[in-house]
Every structure is written in structure tokens, then in C-alpha cells.
Design a protein around this motif. Structure first.
Motif, PDB file in Angstrom:
ATOM      1  N   GLU A 149       0.948  -1.277  -0.065  1.00 10.27           N
ATOM      2  CA  GLU A 149       0.136  -0.040   0.017  1.00 10.27           C
ATOM      3  C   GLU A 149       0.893   1.437   0.044  1.00 10.27           C
ATOM      4  N   PRO A 150       0.453   2.378  -0.448  1.00 13.33           N
ATOM      5  CA  PRO A 150       1.173   3.576  -0.180  1.00 13.33           C
ATOM      6  C   PRO A 150       1.767   3.898   0.897  1.00 13.33           C
ATOM      7  N   LEU A 151       3.261   4.374   0.892  1.00 12.19           N
ATOM      8  CA  LEU A 151       3.989   4.425   1.742  1.00 12.19           C
ATOM      9  C   LEU A 151       3.456   5.378   3.040  1.00 12.19           C
ATOM     10  N   PHE A 152       2.859   6.662   2.654  1.00 10.29           N
ATOM     11  CA  PHE A 152       2.621   7.542   3.415  1.00 10.29           C
ATOM     12  C   PHE A 152       1.267   7.548   4.003  1.00 10.29           C
ATOM     13  N   THR A 153       0.348   6.154   3.564  1.00  8.37           N
ATOM     14  CA  THR A 153      -0.682   5.846   4.168  1.00  8.37           C
ATOM     15  C   THR A 153      -0.105   4.949   5.437  1.00  8.37           C
ATOM     16  N   VAL A 154       0.750   4.309   5.351  1.00  2.00           N
ATOM     17  CA  VAL A 154       1.265   3.370   6.261  1.00  2.00           C
ATOM     18  C   VAL A 154       1.966   4.398   7.328  1.00  2.00           C
ATOM     19  N   PHE A 155       2.755   5.537   7.086  1.00  2.40           N
ATOM     20  CA  PHE A 155       3.290   6.392   7.974  1.00  2.40           C
ATOM     21  C   PHE A 155       2.208   7.094   8.727  1.00  2.40           C
ATOM     22  N   ALA A 156       1.174   7.376   8.149  1.00  2.00           N
ATOM     23  CA  ALA A 156      -0.044   8.118   8.931  1.00  2.00           C
ATOM     24  C   ALA A 156      -0.623   7.336   9.867  1.00  2.00           C
ATOM     25  N   ASP A 157      -0.546   6.001   9.888  1.00  2.00           N
ATOM     26  CA  ASP A 157      -1.410   4.993  10.716  1.00  2.00           C
ATOM     27  C   ASP A 157      -0.493   4.498  11.752  1.00  2.00           C
ATOM     28  N   GLU A 158      -0.802   5.035  13.196  1.00  2.00           N
ATOM     29  CA  GLU A 158       0.221   4.741  14.329  1.00  2.00           C
ATOM     30  C   GLU A 158       0.199   3.453  14.586  1.00  2.00           C
ATOM     31  N   LYS A 159      -1.060   2.632  14.186  1.00  2.00           N
ATOM     32  CA  LYS A 159      -0.807   1.118  14.505  1.00  2.00           C
ATOM     33  C   LYS A 159      -0.167   0.348  13.517  1.00  2.00           C
ATOM     34  N   MET A 184       2.712   1.426  12.015  1.00  2.00           N
ATOM     35  CA  MET A 184       3.804   1.729  12.149  1.00  2.00           C
ATOM     36  C   MET A 184       4.439   1.124  13.424  1.00  2.00           C
ATOM     37  N   ALA A 185       3.615   0.802  14.403  1.00  2.00           N
ATOM     38  CA  ALA A 185       3.890   0.136  15.418  1.00  2.00           C
ATOM     39  C   ALA A 185       4.061  -1.473  15.172  1.00  2.00           C
ATOM     40  N   SER A 186       3.842  -1.852  14.081  1.00  2.00           N
ATOM     41  CA  SER A 186       3.632  -3.163  13.703  1.00  2.00           C
ATOM     42  C   SER A 186       5.235  -3.626  13.473  1.00  2.00           C
ATOM     43  N   ILE A 187       5.671  -4.987  13.916  1.00  2.00           N
ATOM     44  CA  ILE A 187       6.881  -5.642  13.711  1.00  2.00           C
ATOM     45  C   ILE A 187       7.048  -5.646  12.391  1.00  2.00           C
ATOM     46  N   VAL A 233       5.817  -3.945   9.672  1.00  2.00           N
ATOM     47  CA  VAL A 233       6.172  -2.725   8.942  1.00  2.00           C
ATOM     48  C   VAL A 233       7.705  -2.136   9.349  1.00  2.00           C
ATOM     49  N   MET A 234       8.121  -2.337  10.715  1.00  2.00           N
ATOM     50  CA  MET A 234       9.555  -1.895  11.065  1.00  2.00           C
ATOM     51  C   MET A 234      10.415  -2.921  10.324  1.00  2.00           C
ATOM     52  N   CYS A 235      10.339  -4.053  10.459  1.00  2.00           N
ATOM     53  CA  CYS A 235      11.485  -4.904   9.828  1.00  2.00           C
ATOM     54  C   CYS A 235      11.353  -4.716   8.324  1.00  2.00           C
ATOM     55  N   LYS A 236      10.269  -4.326   7.583  1.00  2.00           N
ATOM     56  CA  LYS A 236      10.284  -3.909   6.205  1.00  2.00           C
ATOM     57  C   LYS A 236      11.207  -2.751   5.987  1.00  2.00           C
ATOM     58  N   PHE A 237      10.836  -1.726   6.735  1.00  2.00           N
ATOM     59  CA  PHE A 237      11.299  -0.273   6.789  1.00  2.00           C
ATOM     60  C   PHE A 237      12.831  -0.279   7.190  1.00  2.00           C
ATOM     61  N   ILE A 238      13.561  -1.227   8.095  1.00  2.00           N
ATOM     62  CA  ILE A 238      14.856  -1.489   8.040  1.00  2.00           C
ATOM     63  C   ILE A 238      15.388  -2.150   6.857  1.00  2.00           C
ATOM     64  N   TRP A 239      14.865  -3.241   6.452  1.00  2.00           N
ATOM     65  CA  TRP A 239      15.299  -4.009   5.305  1.00  2.00           C
ATOM     66  C   TRP A 239      15.364  -3.224   4.074  1.00  2.00           C
ATOM     67  N   ALA A 240      14.593  -2.288   3.670  1.00  2.00           N
ATOM     68  CA  ALA A 240      14.660  -1.389   2.784  1.00  2.00           C
ATOM     69  C   ALA A 240      15.717  -0.135   2.434  1.00  2.00           C
ATOM     70  N   GLY A 241      16.088   0.031   3.992  1.00  2.00           N
ATOM     71  CA  GLY A 241      17.231   1.189   4.010  1.00  2.00           C
ATOM     72  C   GLY A 241      18.430   0.374   3.555  1.00  2.00           C
ATOM     73  N   MET A 242      18.667  -0.698   3.612  1.00  2.00           N
ATOM     74  CA  MET A 242      19.983  -1.613   3.327  1.00  2.00           C
ATOM     75  C   MET A 242      20.073  -2.039   1.833  1.00  2.00           C
ATOM     76  N   LEU A 243      18.980  -1.951   1.049  1.00  2.00           N
ATOM     77  CA  LEU A 243      19.105  -2.352  -0.321  1.00  2.00           C
ATOM     78  C   LEU A 243      19.975  -1.670  -1.298  1.00  2.00           C
ATOM     79  N   GLU A 244      20.255  -0.317  -0.983  1.00  2.00           N
ATOM     80  CA  GLU A 244      21.298   0.270  -1.917  1.00  2.00           C
ATOM     81  C   GLU A 244      22.646  -0.400  -2.001  1.00  2.00           C
ATOM     82  N   HIS A 245      22.896  -0.761  -0.771  1.00  2.00           N
ATOM     83  CA  HIS A 245      24.334  -1.533  -0.328  1.00  2.00           C
ATOM     84  C   HIS A 245      24.512  -3.030  -0.388  1.00  2.00           C
ATOM     85  N   GLU A 246      23.475  -3.579  -0.114  1.00  2.00           N
ATOM     86  CA  GLU A 246      23.457  -4.981   0.116  1.00  2.00           C
ATOM     87  C   GLU A 246      22.010  -5.609  -0.599  1.00  2.00           C
ATOM     88  N   GLU A 247      22.250  -6.889  -1.172  1.00  2.00           N
ATOM     89  CA  GLU A 247      21.282  -7.565  -1.840  1.00  2.00           C
ATOM     90  C   GLU A 247      20.764  -8.663  -0.852  1.00  2.00           C
TER      91      GLU A 247
END
Length: 107
Positions: free
Chosen positions: A30-40, A42-45, A47-61
Motif C-alpha cells: 500500500e502507499p507508503l505515506f498511508t502506512v506512515f500516517a497510521d500509528e497502529k 507503524m507499531a507493527s513488527i 512494518v518496522m522490519c520492512k522499513f529497516i530492510w529497505a534502507g539496506m538495499l542500496e548497498h546489500e542484496e
């Protein structure tokens, strides 16, 4: 493009660029900013794991499953805070770049 090292199992380089955000949105389904606007959400494990994973994609596969093996449960909130700050500064930098006048000379 702003990058930062964040400690997971070891120091890893994180970048939130358009590629990372697109992959994150695909993973979330779903759209990223829709997720960011929903506190529940954003508190999901998940969502948090996917957010962390996405940040590493530029330098690691890494697959999401591989990322889950290196993201520590203890401290995940601190890691998310660091990722959020990095995303915020990356997006702020993009806004500044677009609003600064061009340095090109008129002919």
C-alpha cells in the motif's frame, strides 16, 4: 543521497532513496505515506522490519527473510528512530535541492 551506518548484527550502511522507498511500498502492499500516517501500522513488527530492510538495499542484496535474521529484536525501536531520522533528512535534502535556484547562467 544521504547515507548512515546503523548497528544491527554489525555496522551496516543505510540509504533511503527512491529505489528503497519504492521497494518498501511494494513490500507493504500500500502507499507508503498511508502506512506512515497510521500509528497502529507503524507499531507493527512487520512494518518496522520492512522499513529497516529497505534502507539496506542500496548497498546489500538482502531478501526480507535474510534481513529478519540480522535485525535484533532488542533495540528495534532505536533502530527505527535512526532510520526515520535518516529518511527525514534524505527527504528534506530533496526538498531543498528542488527549491534552490539553478546556478546555470542565462545565455
Amino acid at each position: 543521497m544521504k547515507a548512515a551506518k546503523i548497528k544491527l548484527d554489525k555496522q551496516r550502511l543505510f540509504v533511503y532513496n527512491l529505489k528503497a522507498l519504492r521497494e518498501l511500498e511494494i513490500a507493504l502492499g500500500e502507499p507508503l505515506f498511508t502506512v506512515f500516517a497510521d500509528e497502529k501500522k507503524m507499531a507493527s513488527i512487520d512494518v518496522m522490519c520492512k522499513f529497516i530492510w529497505a534502507g539496506m538495499l542500496e548497498h546489500e542484496e538482502l531478501t526480507l527473510d535474510e534481513a529478519l535474521d540480522i535485525i535484533p529484536l532488542m533495540g528495534i525501536a532505536d533502530i527505527m528512530a535512526q532510520c526515520g531520522e535518516l529518511l527525514g533528512s534524505a527527504m528534506q535534502g530533496e526538498v531543498q535541492k528542488k527549491t534552490q535556484p539553478s546556478k546555470a547562467r542565462a545565455l
